[in-house]
Design a protein around this motif. Structure first.
Motif, PDB file in Angstrom:
ATOM      1  N   VAL A 180      -5.144  11.101  20.308  1.00  0.00           N
ATOM      2  CA  VAL A 180      -3.698  11.341  20.176  1.00  0.00           C
ATOM      3  C   VAL A 180      -3.273  11.715  18.754  1.00  0.00           C
ATOM      4  CG1 VAL A 180      -3.193   9.849  22.120  1.00  0.00           C
ATOM      5  CG2 VAL A 180      -3.170   8.899  19.806  1.00  0.00           C
ATOM      6  N   GLY A 181      -4.210  11.691  17.804  1.00  0.00           N
ATOM      7  CA  GLY A 181      -3.841  12.028  16.430  1.00  0.00           C
ATOM      8  C   GLY A 181      -2.979  10.938  15.819  1.00  0.00           C
ATOM      9  N   VAL A 182      -2.166  11.335  14.869  1.00  0.00           N
ATOM     10  CA  VAL A 182      -1.354  10.368  14.134  1.00  0.00           C
ATOM     11  C   VAL A 182      -0.091  10.095  14.931  1.00  0.00           C
ATOM     12  CG1 VAL A 182      -0.364   9.816  11.886  1.00  0.00           C
ATOM     13  CG2 VAL A 182      -2.253  11.418  12.041  1.00  0.00           C
ATOM     14  N   ASP A 183      -0.110   9.007  15.711  1.00  0.00           N
ATOM     15  CA  ASP A 183       1.045   8.745  16.574  1.00  0.00           C
ATOM     16  C   ASP A 183       1.873   7.572  16.067  1.00  0.00           C
ATOM     17  OD1 ASP A 183      -0.786   6.778  17.092  1.00  0.00           O
ATOM     18  OD2 ASP A 183      -0.314   6.661  19.232  1.00  0.00           O
ATOM     19  N   ARG A 184       1.446   6.969  14.988  1.00  0.00           N
ATOM     20  CA  ARG A 184       2.234   5.868  14.424  1.00  0.00           C
ATOM     21  C   ARG A 184       2.406   6.123  12.943  1.00  0.00           C
ATOM     22  NH1 ARG A 184      -2.024   1.833  16.294  1.00  0.00           N
ATOM     23  NH2 ARG A 184      -0.806   0.018  15.765  1.00  0.00           N
ATOM     24  N   ARG A 185       3.061   5.213  12.302  1.00  0.00           N
ATOM     25  CA  ARG A 185       3.296   5.397  10.863  1.00  0.00           C
ATOM     26  C   ARG A 185       2.147   4.777  10.068  1.00  0.00           C
ATOM     27  NH1 ARG A 185       8.423   3.994   8.398  1.00  0.00           N
ATOM     28  NH2 ARG A 185       8.625   2.159   9.706  1.00  0.00           N
ATOM     29  N   TYR A 186       1.188   5.604   9.732  1.00  0.00           N
ATOM     30  CA  TYR A 186       0.050   5.139   8.946  1.00  0.00           C
ATOM     31  C   TYR A 186       0.327   5.353   7.458  1.00  0.00           C
ATOM     32  CZ  TYR A 186      -2.529   5.327  13.344  1.00  0.00           C
ATOM     33  OH  TYR A 186      -2.949   5.140  14.616  1.00  0.00           O
ATOM     34  N   ARG A 187      -0.281   4.512   6.650  1.00  0.00           N
ATOM     35  CA  ARG A 187      -0.028   4.620   5.209  1.00  0.00           C
ATOM     36  C   ARG A 187      -1.334   4.584   4.414  1.00  0.00           C
ATOM     37  NH1 ARG A 187       4.808   5.400   5.184  1.00  0.00           N
ATOM     38  NH2 ARG A 187       6.060   3.630   4.580  1.00  0.00           N
ATOM     39  N   VAL A 188      -1.371   5.407   3.341  1.00  0.00           N
ATOM     40  CA  VAL A 188      -2.474   5.438   2.383  1.00  0.00           C
ATOM     41  C   VAL A 188      -1.939   4.907   1.053  1.00  0.00           C
ATOM     42  CG1 VAL A 188      -3.983   6.976   1.056  1.00  0.00           C
ATOM     43  CG2 VAL A 188      -3.565   7.429   3.493  1.00  0.00           C
ATOM     44  N   TYR A 189      -2.746   4.113   0.360  1.00  0.00           N
ATOM     45  CA  TYR A 189      -2.330   3.525  -0.916  1.00  0.00           C
ATOM     46  C   TYR A 189      -3.293   3.951  -2.025  1.00  0.00           C
ATOM     47  CZ  TYR A 189       0.043   0.608   2.458  1.00  0.00           C
ATOM     48  OH  TYR A 189       0.802   0.195   3.520  1.00  0.00           O
ATOM     49  N   ALA A 190      -2.726   4.353  -3.140  1.00  0.00           N
ATOM     50  CA  ALA A 190      -3.531   4.681  -4.320  1.00  0.00           C
ATOM     51  C   ALA A 190      -2.630   4.449  -5.528  1.00  0.00           C
ATOM     52  CB  ALA A 190      -4.011   6.128  -4.274  1.00  0.00           C
ATOM     53  N   SER A 191      -3.206   4.373  -6.715  1.00  0.00           N
ATOM     54  CA  SER A 191      -2.375   4.099  -7.883  1.00  0.00           C
ATOM     55  C   SER A 191      -1.626   5.363  -8.309  1.00  0.00           C
ATOM     56  CB  SER A 191      -3.225   3.568  -9.040  1.00  0.00           C
ATOM     57  OG  SER A 191      -3.660   4.640  -9.857  1.00  0.00           O
ATOM     58  N   THR A 192      -0.625   5.183  -9.120  1.00  0.00           N
ATOM     59  CA  THR A 192       0.138   6.327  -9.641  1.00  0.00           C
ATOM     60  C   THR A 192      -0.758   7.247 -10.475  1.00  0.00           C
ATOM     61  OG1 THR A 192       0.770   4.965 -11.527  1.00  0.00           O
ATOM     62  CG2 THR A 192       2.364   5.117  -9.730  1.00  0.00           C
ATOM     63  N   ILE A 195       1.525  -3.561   0.806  1.00  0.00           N
ATOM     64  CA  ILE A 195       0.895  -3.665   2.130  1.00  0.00           C
ATOM     65  C   ILE A 195       1.672  -4.666   2.995  1.00  0.00           C
ATOM     66  CG2 ILE A 195      -1.168  -4.536   3.318  1.00  0.00           C
ATOM     67  CD1 ILE A 195      -2.873  -3.204   1.162  1.00  0.00           C
ATOM     68  N   GLU A 196       2.043  -5.785   2.401  1.00  0.00           N
ATOM     69  CA  GLU A 196       2.737  -6.805   3.198  1.00  0.00           C
ATOM     70  C   GLU A 196       4.118  -6.314   3.625  1.00  0.00           C
ATOM     71  OE1 GLU A 196       2.279 -10.410   0.898  1.00  0.00           O
ATOM     72  OE2 GLU A 196       0.181 -10.645   1.564  1.00  0.00           O
ATOM     73  N   ALA A 197       4.817  -5.631   2.724  1.00  0.00           N
ATOM     74  CA  ALA A 197       6.149  -5.112   3.078  1.00  0.00           C
ATOM     75  C   ALA A 197       6.025  -4.061   4.177  1.00  0.00           C
ATOM     76  CB  ALA A 197       6.821  -4.508   1.834  1.00  0.00           C
ATOM     77  N   ASP A 198       5.012  -3.196   4.075  1.00  0.00           N
ATOM     78  CA  ASP A 198       4.837  -2.163   5.096  1.00  0.00           C
ATOM     79  C   ASP A 198       4.514  -2.783   6.454  1.00  0.00           C
ATOM     80  OD1 ASP A 198       5.472  -0.036   3.528  1.00  0.00           O
ATOM     81  OD2 ASP A 198       3.410   0.545   3.072  1.00  0.00           O
ATOM     82  N   ARG A 199       3.624  -3.765   6.449  1.00  0.00           N
ATOM     83  CA  ARG A 199       3.271  -4.388   7.742  1.00  0.00           C
ATOM     84  C   ARG A 199       4.492  -5.032   8.374  1.00  0.00           C
ATOM     85  NH1 ARG A 199      -2.520  -7.193   8.110  1.00  0.00           N
ATOM     86  NH2 ARG A 199      -1.699  -7.339  10.210  1.00  0.00           N
ATOM     87  N   ALA A 200       5.307  -5.683   7.543  1.00  0.00           N
ATOM     88  CA  ALA A 200       6.516  -6.331   8.068  1.00  0.00           C
ATOM     89  C   ALA A 200       7.459  -5.288   8.659  1.00  0.00           C
ATOM     90  CB  ALA A 200       7.212  -7.120   6.949  1.00  0.00           C
ATOM     91  N   ALA A 201       7.386  -4.053   8.134  1.00  0.00           N
ATOM     92  CA  ALA A 201       8.283  -2.996   8.611  1.00  0.00           C
ATOM     93  C   ALA A 201       7.662  -2.189   9.755  1.00  0.00           C
ATOM     94  CB  ALA A 201       8.655  -2.080   7.444  1.00  0.00           C
ATOM     95  N   GLY A 202       6.500  -2.617  10.254  1.00  0.00           N
ATOM     96  CA  GLY A 202       5.891  -1.931  11.396  1.00  0.00           C
ATOM     97  C   GLY A 202       5.027  -0.743  11.025  1.00  0.00           C
ATOM     98  N   VAL A 203       4.761  -0.571   9.727  1.00  0.00           N
ATOM     99  CA  VAL A 203       3.884   0.503   9.269  1.00  0.00           C
ATOM    100  C   VAL A 203       2.442  -0.006   9.318  1.00  0.00           C
ATOM    101  CG1 VAL A 203       3.226   1.811   7.202  1.00  0.00           C
ATOM    102  CG2 VAL A 203       5.638   1.597   7.841  1.00  0.00           C
TER     103      VAL A 203
END
Ligand SMILES: *Cc1c(COP(=O)(O)O)cnc(C)c1O
Length: 471
Positions: free
Chosen positions: A169-181, A222-230
């Protein structure tokens, strides 16, 4: 071209390359040509009749070489080094001559097996965690670039985060990538290609002094995103950032990824090569947490572009994410399950026999020879940094654990911009710049094979003199 004609033309081309390397120090490092100058020198149409190789070589001298930036020049200090070497060129020549397509084990068994062994050799030489060796569930592969390695890691991370559904189904949810500035632009590019968009990348703040990713900020994001359903899918940590060679703290980042089941990819594109020296392995502390890791032998390990070494801890997961098996590629070896088909470890299908150049390089220099090259770069950078430190007009903008020195004239940006332009216009050296804490900063990256103390000292003399001139 018959084999006999090739032999003659080939000798001439090898002579041309040897002469090019021997005369590098006398050439200006960069071309002063205006845009369009090289194109204007070329005929507007291809030749109707064939020409001898000698004519092409003459035009290489006349039209091409003067229009180049000479990356192997001993005065080249820009970006990061992009080494090549005699054994690397010879290995590439053999690869070109063989013309083998290594997409499947069955399409050239030695092409696959030499590559597997070279990646195991390198893993041993760098003392990488055992989980990356091909003797267990992991293994290594050559990608064309660190950018491709990051793209592949992104795809596997999405596969994992999607619980196997991503393939369908490909990207069907809100996925997130994290890296430094401070992370490399290839991470954003990979996220865009993977369909996450720029909004799918969350840039984590860095420590103002070390410029390394803040683990506390990563955890909070990461914790804020998970709480927001990401769904946090991937963390890319960098060992040796492009701007200043900052080292993200893997011993703190790893456990956060493990706790939240986020895929951890480590990008050590330039600095990874340093780990061939036992005393320069500090950047790899905590690497045992990584799901994948890459570095570029084509930057600082005397192996010509393209050669990125990429390892995964779980090869089966990588293959599941990327494999597509059309009827015309079916074969008994693949079906037996005992061979590696590297087409499943990368984006394209076709692949060159790149392990040859690594094999030639490793056998010509040996581990000790490669260590000598790395140590020389680190020592020359330290020598240059000592000059900067001893001169009150200048400030060092970051520590220099490897072979990159970031420095600037104290005060505003303008004089620094003019200093860089003045030094580069001499044609003797080439430096590039970055921005550190908002300030225009000069970068001197050592690593070209012919660079010695003389060249680094000359660079300092030119910089010091240009800085003394009135604006
Ligand atoms: C150079 C660099 C890259 C990109 O390398 P390529 O092999 O050219 O794609 C990625 N990450 C870092 C940290 C780099 O320094």
């Amino acid at each position: 071209m018959t084999p006999e004609e090739f032999r003659q033309a080939g000798y001439a081309v090898v002579d041309w390359i040897a002469d090019y390397w021997a005369t590098l120090p006398e050439r200006p490092v960069t071309s002063q040509d205006r845009p369009g100058a090289v194109a204007a020198g070329l005929p507007t149409a291809p030749p109707a009749e064939g020409e001898p190789v000698e004519s092409v070589l003459a035009d290489l001298d006349k039209l091409v070489a003067p229009g180049l930036t000479h990356w192997q020049h001993p005065g080249f200090f820009g970006y990061f080094p992009a080494n090549t070497s005699g054994p690397s060129v010879l290995g590439d020549l053999v690869s070109a001559g063989l013309g083998v397509q290594g997409m499947l084990w069955a399409t050239g068994p030695a092409c696959t097996e030499l590559e597997t062994v070279m990646l195991d050799w390198l893993a041993q030489a760098l003392d990488l965690p055992a989980r990356f060796r091909s003797t267990g569930p992991g293994g290594g592969v050559i990608q064309d670039s660190a950018s491709s390695a990051t793209l592949v890691a992104t795809l596997v991370a999405l596969h994992r985060a999607g619980g196997g559904r991503w393939r369908e189904v490909g990207v069907d949810r809100r996925y997130r990538v994290y890296a430094s500035t401070e992370a490399h632009s290839s991470i954003e590019k990979a996220a865009r290609i993977a369909g996450l968009g720029v909004d799918g990348v969350r840039l984590i703040e860095v420590d103002p002094v070390t410029r390394a990713m803040s683990p506390a900020a990563l955890r909070a994001a990461i914790e804020a995103d998970r709480a927001a359903g990401v769904v946090p899918a991937l963390v890319v940590a960098t060992v040796g950032t492009t701007s200043t060679t900052a080292i993200d703290p893997l011993p703190q980042i790893g456990p956060i990824c493990a706790e939240h089941q986020v895929f951890l990819h480590v990008d050590a594109a330039y600095a990874g090569a340093a780990a061939i020296c036992p005393e320069l392995r500090f950047g790899h502390a905590g690497l045992e947490y990584a799901d994948s890791y890459c570095f570029d032998p084509h930057k600082w390990l005397l192996t010509g572009f393209d050669c990125d070494a990429f390892w995964v801890a779980d090869a089966a997961e990588l293959v599941q994410a990327l494999t597509v098996l059309p009827e015309y590629l079916r074969n008994a070896a693949t079906e037996s399950g005992v061979v590696i088909d590297y087409r499943d470890w990368q984006v394209p299908l076709g692949r060159r026999f790149r392990a040859l150049k690594l094999w030639f390089v490793l056998r010509w220099y040996g581990i000790e020879g490669l260590r000598a090259h790395i140590r020389s770069g680190v020592a020359l950078a330290a020598r240059f940094a000592d000059r900067v430190r001893a001169d009150d007009r200048f400030e060092l903008m970051a520590s220099h654990p490897y072979s990159l020195v970031c420095f600037r004239l104290r005060g505003p940006d303008g004089p620094n911009e003019r200093l860089l332009a003045a030094v580069n216009s001499t044609g003797r050296v080439y430096l590039t710049h970055t921005r550190v804490a908002g300030k225009h900063t000069l970068r001197l990256a050592v690593g070209a094979p012919q660079t010695t103390e003389t060249h680094v000292d000359e660079a300092w003399e030119l910089i010091s003199q240009a800085a003394a001139l009135p604006d």
